[in-house]
Scaffold this motif. Structure first.
Motif, short mmCIF file in Angstrom:
data_model
loop_
_atom_site.label_atom_id
_atom_site.label_comp_id
_atom_site.label_asym_id
_atom_site.label_seq_id
_atom_site.Cartn_x
_atom_site.Cartn_y
_atom_site.Cartn_z
N UNK A 245 -21.49 -14.53 -3.41
CA UNK A 245 -21.37 -13.21 -4.04
C UNK A 245 -21.23 -13.36 -5.54
N UNK A 246 -21.91 -12.49 -6.28
CA UNK A 246 -21.77 -12.41 -7.74
C UNK A 246 -20.99 -11.15 -8.07
N UNK A 247 -19.88 -11.31 -8.80
CA UNK A 247 -19.09 -10.18 -9.30
C UNK A 247 -19.37 -10.06 -10.79
N UNK A 248 -20.01 -8.99 -11.19
CA UNK A 248 -20.47 -8.81 -12.57
C UNK A 248 -19.49 -7.94 -13.35
N UNK A 249 -18.77 -8.55 -14.30
CA UNK A 249 -17.84 -7.83 -15.17
C UNK A 249 -18.33 -7.78 -16.62
N UNK A 250 -19.58 -8.10 -16.85
CA UNK A 250 -20.12 -8.08 -18.22
C UNK A 250 -20.12 -6.66 -18.77
N UNK A 251 -19.79 -6.55 -20.04
CA UNK A 251 -19.77 -5.26 -20.74
C UNK A 251 -18.89 -4.23 -20.03
N UNK A 252 -17.87 -4.70 -19.34
CA UNK A 252 -16.89 -3.80 -18.71
C UNK A 252 -15.68 -3.72 -19.63
N UNK A 253 -15.45 -2.55 -20.26
CA UNK A 253 -14.39 -2.46 -21.27
C UNK A 253 -12.98 -2.33 -20.71
N UNK A 254 -12.82 -2.24 -19.39
CA UNK A 254 -11.49 -2.20 -18.82
C UNK A 254 -11.18 -0.88 -18.16
N UNK A 255 -9.92 -0.46 -18.24
CA UNK A 255 -9.51 0.79 -17.63
C UNK A 255 -8.12 0.73 -17.06
N UNK A 256 -7.97 1.13 -15.81
CA UNK A 256 -6.66 1.29 -15.19
C UNK A 256 -6.16 -0.04 -14.63
#
Length: 443
Positions: A245-256
């Motif tokens: 599985x690939x979990x893609x967090x690129x360009x994810x600015x964050x959040x809660x």
């Protein structure tokens, strides 16, 4: 700080959800008054008021009211003073007026109005941290790292973040022109229309039989639940446990923050996920994984880059420290602070930095970021056409295979359906790594 729709400091904010009335929106409750035993008690000892500075403040107000070229009322001066007080603490603390406060709550629910740009500040310029997928910004080709040097022709250098964000506000459908500089090149204009941003925080699909892909665009209140559903759907689509599985967090600015904890927990069965340290009593938090394993221990590669910030770094740091997944890509943004939203009267609020977060191994990511286990920079993939190559089976009079089976002569490859990994070098490398792991593990 951040501009995502019409609000500064939104998705880069890690809102601490601890069951306050605001819990369904942006997060944290106001901190209780420190007691003698609380971490903040020593710092809460009342000091004498700085009378000289207060006299100076009053004198400045009087001088402005008397001498400024245009009349200025007391309310405006006091609100500007409060904004200045907050903006000079750090880039993520801010005074939220009624409109800003409302939009902060809307953003974590996944629907808000604006351009879909996450921004910060660099050398006095507004810098794009990342465009949000499927928004006017991403469709217009705005990229992470772009500098916004003008907004509707007005230079941004020298403006505060709040001033720049205010200029990017407007009604849905109205057009705005941003002047950008990319990689030190010449300025160019991008005109786009403000729109209602409906962010789909989780996207999932099978890349190839046995290999799944989940992308998280930002961490909203329901993101943890959505990732759980995505994992279940991928397993169902594959018909059995996945090989990778690939979990893609690129360009994810964050959040809660709570959403980041829930996502990490889907892949971990024990141990610490993240903890925070601060001065106020309820800023000392620890989050640990429960034994359930929604991912079934599937081999995991996590994609990160310079646009991965805050909550993304919590997930990446936890999975890296726990040796649960391989981080691939480039260094992350480096936002390791926690913001708490403190509601005020008249639908206003303070958003102030109250703590730093730490990975399970005690690493603070603040201003340093997370380094990938395998560095893979962005690159373009170009497919080369096969030449006129021949195989043994093409030769006239060739011998047959002694072990049986049909000959395999040269065949022309048919043009297949375009796949995400065909145009994404980093994803392609992640998939290749997972296949290699599958081979060596005998799966």
């Amino acid at each position: 700080m951040l501009f995502s729709s019409r609000l500064t400091s939104l998705a880069l904010t890690i809102a601490v959800i601890i069951g306050a009335p605001l819990a369904q929106a942006a997060g944290a409750a106001p901190a209780p008054a420190p007691t003698a035993s609380s971490p903040a008690s020593a710092a809460n000892v009342k000091a004498p008021l700085p009378l000289d500075e207060l006299r100076t403040f009053a004198e400045v107000m009087d001088r402005i009211k008397a001498a400024y070229v245009e009349p200025v009322d007391d309310k405006t001066l006091l609100e500007n003073a409060i904004k200045g007080m907050l903006s000079n603490l750090d880039p993520h603390s801010a005074y939220l007026g009624p409109e800003d406060f409302q939009e902060l709550q809307e953003s974590t629910s996944g629907e808000f109005g604006g351009l879909g740009i996450e921004v910060g500040v660099e050398d006095g310029f507004v810098k794009v941290v990342s465009p949000i997928d499927d928004t006017p910004a991403s469709k217009a080709g705005i990229e992470a790292g772009d500098l916004i040097v003008k907004i509707n022709g007005t230079p941004t250098q020298g403006q505060t973040m709040q001033e720049a964000v205010d200029k990017m506000r407007g009604k849905i459908g109205e057009k705005i022109t941003l002047t950008l500089v990319r990689d030190g090149g010449n300025p160019f204009d991008v005109t786009l229309a403000r729109a209602t941003i409906q962010v789909k925080s989780v996207k999932a699909q099978m890349l190839e039989p046995g290999y799944g892909y989940i992308r998280i665009t930002q961490f909203q209140v329901k993101t943890g639940e959505e990732v759980g559903k995505a994992l279940a759907k991928l397993r169902k689509d594959n018909g059995k446990k996945m090989s990778g599985l690939i979990l893609d967090l690129r360009n994810n600015p964050g959040g809660v923050l709570q959403a980041a904890v829930e996502v990490a927990d889907h892949f971990l069965t024990k141990g610490l996920i993240v903890y925070t340290k601060g001065r106020i009593a309820n800023s000392e938090l620890r989050f640990s994984a429960d034994p359930a394993d929604a991912s079934e221990g599937v081999p995991l590669v996590v994609l990160i880059n310079g646009g991965s910030a805050s909550a993304s770094e919590i997930v990446a740091g936890a999975l890296q420290d726990q040796k649960r997944g391989i981080l691939m890509g480039t260094d992350t943004f480096g936002k390791g602070s926690v913001q708490t939203v403190l509601p005020l009267a008249n639908d206003r609020a303070l958003k102030i930095t109250t703590a730093l977060y730490y990975t399970p191994n005690g690493r603070s990511i603040q201003a340093q970021g997370i380094n990938p286990d395998i560095e893979v920079k962005r690159a373009k993939l170009t497919a080369e056409a096969d030449g006129d190559n021949y195989k043994e089976a093409d030769l006239l009079g060739h011998l047959g295979n002694g072990n049986g089976g049909a000959d395999k002569p040269t065949t022309k490859a048919k043009a297949g359906k375009a796949r995400p990994q065909d145009d994404d070098y980093q994803m392609n490398q992640a998939l290749s790594l997972l296949k290699g792991l599958s081979v060596t593990r005998g799966n």
